[in-house]
Design a protein around this motif. Sequence first.
Motif, mmCIF file in Angstrom:
data_model
loop_
_atom_site.group_PDB
_atom_site.id
_atom_site.type_symbol
_atom_site.label_atom_id
_atom_site.label_comp_id
_atom_site.label_asym_id
_atom_site.label_seq_id
_atom_site.Cartn_x
_atom_site.Cartn_y
_atom_site.Cartn_z
ATOM 1 N N ARG A 125 0.685 -1.284 -0.009
ATOM 2 C CA ARG A 125 0.110 0.092 0.087
ATOM 3 C C ARG A 125 0.891 1.235 0.048
ATOM 4 O O ARG A 125 2.111 1.207 0.468
ATOM 5 C CB ARG A 125 -0.780 -0.137 0.979
ATOM 6 C CG ARG A 125 -1.894 -1.019 1.171
ATOM 7 C CD ARG A 125 -2.839 -1.070 2.415
ATOM 8 N NE ARG A 125 -3.984 -1.895 2.395
ATOM 9 C CZ ARG A 125 -5.130 -2.079 1.809
ATOM 10 N NH1 ARG A 125 -5.452 -0.876 1.101
ATOM 11 N NH2 ARG A 125 -5.945 -2.860 1.840
ATOM 12 N N ALA B 82 1.838 5.431 0.921
ATOM 13 C CA ALA B 82 1.796 6.086 2.022
ATOM 14 C C ALA B 82 0.529 6.490 2.706
ATOM 15 O O ALA B 82 0.222 6.468 3.862
ATOM 16 C CB ALA B 82 2.417 7.418 1.911
ATOM 17 N N ASN B 83 -0.540 6.891 1.731
ATOM 18 C CA ASN B 83 -1.891 7.156 2.378
ATOM 19 C C ASN B 83 -2.883 6.016 2.494
ATOM 20 O O ASN B 83 -4.017 6.190 2.554
ATOM 21 C CB ASN B 83 -2.489 8.123 1.249
ATOM 22 C CG ASN B 83 -2.633 7.333 -0.022
ATOM 23 O OD1 ASN B 83 -2.114 6.300 -0.277
ATOM 24 N ND2 ASN B 83 -3.022 8.081 -1.062
ATOM 25 N N GLY B 84 -2.388 4.701 2.418
ATOM 26 C CA GLY B 84 -3.051 3.507 2.383
ATOM 27 C C GLY B 84 -3.700 2.961 1.153
ATOM 28 O O GLY B 84 -4.167 1.868 1.269
ATOM 29 N N ASP B 85 -3.517 3.562 0.048
ATOM 30 C CA ASP B 85 -4.170 3.292 -0.990
ATOM 31 C C ASP B 85 -3.487 1.837 -1.513
ATOM 32 O O ASP B 85 -2.165 1.869 -1.377
ATOM 33 C CB ASP B 85 -4.076 4.246 -2.165
ATOM 34 C CG ASP B 85 -5.059 5.426 -1.948
ATOM 35 O OD1 ASP B 85 -6.032 5.263 -1.076
ATOM 36 O OD2 ASP B 85 -4.760 6.469 -2.528
#
Length: 593
Positions: free
Chosen positions: A220, A222-225
């Motif tokens: 994923r 850094a933003n969790g995507d």
Amino acid sequence: MEGSYQTYFEKSPVAVFVVDEDGTYLEVNPAACELVGCSESELLSKNVSDLSTSGESTPPSFQHVRETGRVQTELQIQHSEGHLIDVLLDAVSLGDGTFVGYVRDITDRKEREREVESLKERLELAVDAANLGVWDWDLETDTVQFNDQWATMLGYSASEIDSALDAWKSRVHPADRELVMEAVDAHLAGETAYIDTEHRLQTADGGWKWVRDIGHITERGANGDPKRAVGIHQDIDERKRAEQELEAAHDRLRQVIDLVPDLIFVKNRAGEYLLVNDAVCEAYGRPAEEIIGRTDQELLFTEEHPKAFREDDLAVIESGEPKTIPEEDLVTADGETRVFHTTKIPYEPSGSDDDAVLGYARDITELKAYERQIETQRDNLEVLNQIVRHDIRNDLQLVLAYADLLHDSVEESASGHLHTLQNAAQDAVAITRTARDVTEVLLQSGADRAPTRLRPVLEGAIDSARSNHEHAAIQVEGSIPEVSVLVDDLLESVFRNLLQNAVIHNDQELPEVTVTTTAGKETVAVSIADNGPGVPDEQKAEIFEEGVQGLDSEGTGLGLYLVETLIDRYGGSVQVEDNEPRGAVFTVELPLA
């Protein structure tokens, strides 16, 4: 500065070796001694070749640094205890014929790398052995990489597979596509731990292959995507086709069960229905889904029936033995009481360890009503038999008795009429006797047979025939053997009717009847021959049928029918042939007891 260098040399966690042109150690720091497990003096007495694993006097790494002035490499060196140490060597030439080497222990890292490599090799072997297709999805570019097995599974070469995600979507069966994408979206949204679906993919020849798709997000941003997902495709085509064939067979069996008019059901130990056919649904007036999972107590309309059914079910489950209930009542949904013949057997449902009972119940309501009707008819026939045997026959005997008294009192002109009256009465007595015997056959169809001596039965029938037909010549040719046959008490009626038939259907002034008996190893044959008109060939095959009369006969036709019926019951046979020079021969063959 020199002091600072010396401090660094002594305190450095990195092993430092200083060697001369020949590879002899000139200086070593404590970290170097600790690395190889030697004291400083021991180490200074050694050469670089002593720690090398190559077995050469000039190790390749030392030769390389002498030639180039610097070398960086990973290698293994010998520990004083004999095991090998993985190290990272950074060596430089100092320009005065000496060299310095900085050595870091990388044993742990190399061990992890070897474990990863081993795991990778085992994984690749497992993937190859299991014929698993592996996919690697880059979600940022929407491209998917596939291994060779994935392509081969669908009949392609690796070079023929387009890596675009849309190309993969286009191969998913239209009927499965929505389900697959819902599973993918649910995993990307974090709603499920894995992508796990079963769907069809189009093959190179245009067909469809079932696969199981299992995958998950491995990376994923850094933003969790999600950035990357990997997974496998497992070929489950054979299993799915087997499941479909099993399902089709199940459907066919279900259709057959539903076509059976008998009630078929399965109940578990708790009394809950696990399976019912259409006949059960019709009897209960409910669809199957309203019966499955419920008990008789909840479904039936009376209190006593569920209790009795439950007791029978548990008796079968506990004993492990089948049970037959000859008659049991069931009040159906329309309020009608039906009678069933039910059989229950122990049963273990597929995929379950639970005990159950399988039952099938046949509706015998009409059969029981018919049996009651037959019983009534049998009672009526018994009454009629009593009348024939007693009232009518007694009156006929009275007629004969008075006719005998009048024989000497009537005028000669009327004696012919009296003789006719006597003959008619005698014939009527014979008819009542035959009717009695036929009735007894009908009433005693299940009568037991027993070994019976043939001789007294046959002699009794002959004596009776001689007494009733004094104008006939009835003789026995040869002797009657002392044998026994397996019959009941109606055997005499067989011979009496055959003898009477030979006399009363005789057109000669002196009827002649000859009885011959022949015993074999397994059977005995009794032949009754006469000198009458005989039986035409066209009548021989049907003369023993009910109501069939002989040529120019005024009889009832019951006598020979009774003979054939009884002989068939005894397991024997009866036939008629021509006599020489005229007449007929009736032969009865009976098995010996």
